[in-house]
Design a protein around this motif. Structure first.
Motif, short mmCIF file in Angstrom:
data_model
loop_
_atom_site.label_atom_id
_atom_site.label_comp_id
_atom_site.label_asym_id
_atom_site.label_seq_id
_atom_site.Cartn_x
_atom_site.Cartn_y
_atom_site.Cartn_z
N VAL A 10 5.37 -2.40 -2.05
CA VAL A 10 4.48 -1.31 -1.64
C VAL A 10 5.26 0.01 -1.55
CG1 VAL A 10 3.08 -0.43 0.29
CG2 VAL A 10 2.81 -2.79 -0.46
N ILE A 11 6.46 -0.03 -1.00
CA ILE A 11 7.28 1.17 -0.88
C ILE A 11 7.66 1.71 -2.26
CG2 ILE A 11 9.55 2.04 -0.13
CD1 ILE A 11 9.24 0.07 2.30
N SER A 12 8.08 0.84 -3.16
CA SER A 12 8.47 1.31 -4.50
C SER A 12 7.28 1.88 -5.25
CB SER A 12 9.13 0.19 -5.31
OG SER A 12 8.21 -0.81 -5.68
N LEU A 13 6.10 1.29 -5.06
CA LEU A 13 4.90 1.82 -5.71
C LEU A 13 4.52 3.17 -5.11
CD1 LEU A 13 2.91 1.10 -7.93
CD2 LEU A 13 1.55 -0.13 -6.26
N ALA A 14 4.71 3.34 -3.82
CA ALA A 14 4.44 4.64 -3.17
C ALA A 14 5.40 5.70 -3.69
CB ALA A 14 4.54 4.50 -1.65
N ILE A 15 6.66 5.35 -3.86
CA ILE A 15 7.65 6.30 -4.39
C ILE A 15 7.29 6.68 -5.82
CG2 ILE A 15 10.07 6.46 -5.16
CD1 ILE A 15 10.76 4.80 -2.61
N GLN A 16 6.90 5.70 -6.60
CA GLN A 16 6.47 5.92 -7.98
C GLN A 16 5.28 6.89 -8.00
OE1 GLN A 16 5.95 2.13 -9.91
NE2 GLN A 16 4.46 2.94 -11.33
N LEU A 17 4.32 6.67 -7.16
CA LEU A 17 3.15 7.55 -7.07
C LEU A 17 3.55 8.96 -6.68
CD1 LEU A 17 0.55 5.19 -5.37
CD2 LEU A 17 0.20 6.44 -7.51
N GLY A 49 -2.55 3.86 -8.27
CA GLY A 49 -3.32 4.02 -7.04
C GLY A 49 -4.19 2.81 -6.76
N ILE A 50 -4.84 2.31 -7.79
CA ILE A 50 -5.66 1.10 -7.65
C ILE A 50 -4.79 -0.09 -7.25
CG2 ILE A 50 -7.07 -0.57 -8.93
CD1 ILE A 50 -8.14 1.91 -10.55
N PHE A 51 -3.64 -0.23 -7.92
CA PHE A 51 -2.72 -1.32 -7.59
C PHE A 51 -2.21 -1.19 -6.16
CE2 PHE A 51 -1.45 -1.51 -12.32
CZ PHE A 51 -2.52 -2.34 -12.60
N PHE A 52 -1.93 0.02 -5.74
CA PHE A 52 -1.45 0.26 -4.38
C PHE A 52 -2.49 -0.22 -3.36
CE2 PHE A 52 -0.64 3.03 -0.69
CZ PHE A 52 0.71 2.78 -0.50
N ILE A 53 -3.74 0.15 -3.58
CA ILE A 53 -4.82 -0.27 -2.68
C ILE A 53 -4.98 -1.79 -2.72
CG2 ILE A 53 -7.33 -0.17 -2.32
CD1 ILE A 53 -7.10 2.81 -3.30
N MET A 54 -4.91 -2.36 -3.92
CA MET A 54 -5.03 -3.82 -4.04
C MET A 54 -3.93 -4.53 -3.27
SD MET A 54 -6.11 -4.06 -8.05
CE MET A 54 -6.18 -5.84 -8.16
N ILE A 63 -1.89 -10.29 -8.90
CA ILE A 63 -1.85 -8.83 -8.78
C ILE A 63 -0.41 -8.34 -8.97
CG2 ILE A 63 -2.11 -6.89 -7.17
CD1 ILE A 63 -4.47 -8.43 -5.94
N ARG A 64 0.53 -9.04 -8.36
CA ARG A 64 1.93 -8.65 -8.46
C ARG A 64 2.40 -8.65 -9.91
NH1 ARG A 64 4.74 -12.89 -6.07
NH2 ARG A 64 5.60 -13.43 -8.08
N HIS A 65 2.03 -9.65 -10.68
CA HIS A 65 2.45 -9.72 -12.08
C HIS A 65 1.79 -8.65 -12.94
CE1 HIS A 65 5.00 -13.19 -11.66
NE2 HIS A 65 4.04 -13.84 -11.03
N VAL A 128 10.71 1.29 -12.59
CA VAL A 128 11.67 0.21 -12.84
C VAL A 128 11.78 -0.70 -11.60
CG1 VAL A 128 14.11 -0.32 -13.24
CG2 VAL A 128 12.98 1.46 -14.59
N ALA A 129 11.90 -0.09 -10.43
CA ALA A 129 12.00 -0.88 -9.19
C ALA A 129 10.73 -1.69 -8.96
CB ALA A 129 12.26 0.05 -8.00
N THR A 130 9.58 -1.09 -9.19
CA THR A 130 8.32 -1.80 -9.01
C THR A 130 8.22 -2.97 -9.98
OG1 THR A 130 7.22 0.20 -8.23
CG2 THR A 130 5.80 -1.55 -9.03
N ALA A 131 8.58 -2.73 -11.24
CA ALA A 131 8.55 -3.81 -12.24
C ALA A 131 9.49 -4.95 -11.83
CB ALA A 131 8.92 -3.27 -13.61
#
Length: 138
Positions: A10-17, A49-54, A63-65, A128-131
């Motif tokens: 979640v943190i890495s996705l937030a940073i990416q966003l 954003g959709i993935f973050f909410i999910m 979802i993670r994959h 990269v971190a999120t992946a």
């Protein structure tokens, strides 16, 4: 108390966003010289954003994959775009100049701005971190 894998994701996705949102709102050259890049980034951010909410609502392996796949695809596209010199933009040039523009951090002769380079780097490293976090074995 250690941070869980889900929290790291979640943190890495937030940073990416955050990196992508900065580029959309503050990189005016992106809209002027790379309108296709701008719309691709908007689409990428919408998916993120959709993935973050999910993730916040329900964390599961499927979802993670999916998140991992799209983040890896986005990172791959960003690296290719830089190495090929931003080929589908009005800024298209040699590969070294594409790299200098995206990673020049405002140095003279690179045509880059510090904020743009920082935001692009954050977006790329966040992807990269999120992946990595999304596809890492449990």
């Amino acid at each position: 108390m250690p941070v869980s894998r889900e929290e790291k994701l979640v943190i890495s996705l937030a940073i990416q966003l955050a990196g992508g949102i900065y580029l959309v709102f503050y990189d005016h050259r992106l809209y002027t010289f790379g309108i296709l890049h701008y719309y691709a980034l908007l689409g990428y951010l919408l998916l993120d954003g959709i993935f973050f909410i999910m993730l916040l609502l329900s964390y599961n392996a499927k979802i993670r994959h999916i998140i991992g796949f799209f983040s890896a695809l986005g990172a791959f596209a960003m690296v290719l775009d830089a190495f090929f010199g931003l080929p589908i933009s009005k800024y298209s040039t040699t590969s070294i100049y594409g790299i200098q523009y995206l990673f020049g951090f405002g140095l003279p002769g690179t045509g880059s701005l510090f904020g743009t380079s920082l935001a692009f780097t954050i977006l790329l490293l966040g992807s990269v971190a999120t992946a990595f976090l999304a596809t890492k074995a449990s």
